[in-house]
Design an enzyme around this catalytic site. Structure first.
Site, mmCIF file in Angstrom:
data_model
loop_
_atom_site.group_PDB
_atom_site.id
_atom_site.type_symbol
_atom_site.label_atom_id
_atom_site.label_comp_id
_atom_site.label_asym_id
_atom_site.label_seq_id
_atom_site.Cartn_x
_atom_site.Cartn_y
_atom_site.Cartn_z
ATOM 1 N N TYR A 80 -12.718 -14.206 4.584
ATOM 2 C CA TYR A 80 -11.836 -13.319 4.913
ATOM 3 C C TYR A 80 -11.271 -13.321 6.243
ATOM 4 C CZ TYR A 80 -9.667 -8.835 5.268
ATOM 5 O OH TYR A 80 -8.559 -7.655 5.486
ATOM 6 N N LYS A 114 1.146 -1.179 0.007
ATOM 7 C CA LYS A 114 -0.101 0.015 0.220
ATOM 8 C C LYS A 114 1.002 1.331 -0.002
ATOM 9 C CE LYS A 114 -3.647 -2.691 0.260
ATOM 10 N NZ LYS A 114 -4.516 -2.951 -0.822
ATOM 11 N N TYR A 126 -3.308 -12.308 3.683
ATOM 12 C CA TYR A 126 -3.382 -12.252 2.208
ATOM 13 C C TYR A 126 -2.228 -13.121 1.555
ATOM 14 C CZ TYR A 126 -6.044 -8.234 3.349
ATOM 15 O OH TYR A 126 -6.965 -7.290 3.994
#
Length: 323
Positions: A260, A51, A286
């Site tokens: 998730y 990010k 992730y």
């Protein structure tokens, strides 16, 4: 095609280029293709992560617009929110995080770091993808602030352009090395769209393979259509005369597991084997899931000897220390 990204405001937040390394012991352990890794866990901002690239463009735009407060959203253990909080602190801007769930008795992992960076945390219950941001935006405006909304995951056109730039960075590192596949965790869509755009802009032939992380849809459009739409909007913003179609997106949805952030045997094995063969840490949400998908693709014969596979490590290490 040549992209001119100099027209966009940008602020320096990380250490680039990030390392490109071969993983010979992991490749041997799996017995299939040669595996390489792009180490975006080493971007340098708040323990690293992909990010940082997007935030360089997004907060550059915020500064250009004279903003004094940043708003973004995510899950309680959001890597994106942690890096946004750090970037805002570095730039002397207030940071407001709208986090899904309820406030825990003791902050751990990314949430602990959010607090250390001085962010203002707003708990949103079941809303972890920014559903409550507009209300907060209006409140801050009413208080005389000039807020800037960083989208969920940093995934808008500017965020995608950051990963088209990352594709150029990779190309400059490769020299005579070429890849058959680039594999990564695909969650909010900006990294996926940007790597598609970079492939097209720089004339590459590798497959861009996103391993889907979250089965929950946002909005009326399916996730694959969201990624396509974002790639096309980013291409238009960059001045590229190209329209992506359904044939251009590869989104592997076989590894969603129990949902998730729910770690299972797939993620546990990927984290353990990568650590014990290469001394590299993955996260449970992730990169653990995406690497677990890569393992399965090798074992099923989808990835074979002769392939050269790049795994894009998008960061997330602090989540290893969450409850």
């Amino acid at each position: 095609m040549i992209m001119n990204l100099q027209q966009f405001a940008k602020v320096s937040l990380g250490f680039f280029p990030t390392p490109l390394v071969e993983l010979p012991r992991l490749s041997k352990a799996l017995g299939g293709p040669k595996i390489f890794m792009k180490r975006d866990d080493q971007t340098g901002l708040a323990l690293g992560g992909n990010k940082t690239r997007k935030l360089e463009y997004l907060l550059g735009d915020a500064i250009k617009q004279g903003s004094d407060a940043i708003i973004t959203a995510g899950a309680a253990q959001s890597n994106h929110c942690r890096q946004t909080a750090a970037a805002a602190a570095k730039l002397g801007m207030a940071c407001h995080l709208v986090l899904g769930g309820e406030e825990p008795a003791q902050p751990t992992g990314n949430l602990l770091l959010d607090r250390i960076f001085g962010s203002h945390i707003h708990w949103a219950g079941d809303h972890r993808k920014g559903e409550d941001i507009l209300e907060l935006y209006d409140r801050l405006k009413a208080c005389g602030k000039n807020p800037y909304h960083v989208p969920y995951g940093g995934s808008n056109e500017l965020g995608a352009l950051a990963f088209a730039e990352a594709a150029k960075e990779l190309d400059e590192q490769c020299h005579d090395l070429s890849f058959t596949h680039i594999i990564f965790a695909s969650s909010s869509g900006g990294t996926h769209a940007g790597l598609m755009l970079g492939k097209q802009a720089y004339g590459k032939t590798h497959q861009v393979v996103g391993i889907r992380i979250d089965k929950e849809e946002t909005g009326e459009m399916s996730f694959d259509r969201q990624v396509l739409s974002l790639a096309n909007r980013a291409a238009t913003l960059a001045g590229l005369n190209h329209e992506f179609g359904a044939e251009d997106i590869i989104l592997n949805e076989h590894y969603l597991g129990a949902g998730y952030g729910v770690m299972g045997a797939l993620e546990e094995e990927a984290i353990a084997i990568t650590a014990r063969t290469e001394g590299i840490l993955l996260d449970p949400v992730y990169t653990g899931r995406a690497m677990g998908g890569l393992f399965d693709m090798v074992r099923s014969g989808e990835l074979v000897q002769g392939d050269r596979v790049l795994f894009w490590h998008t960061g997330g290490t602090p989540a290893l220390f969450a409850d």
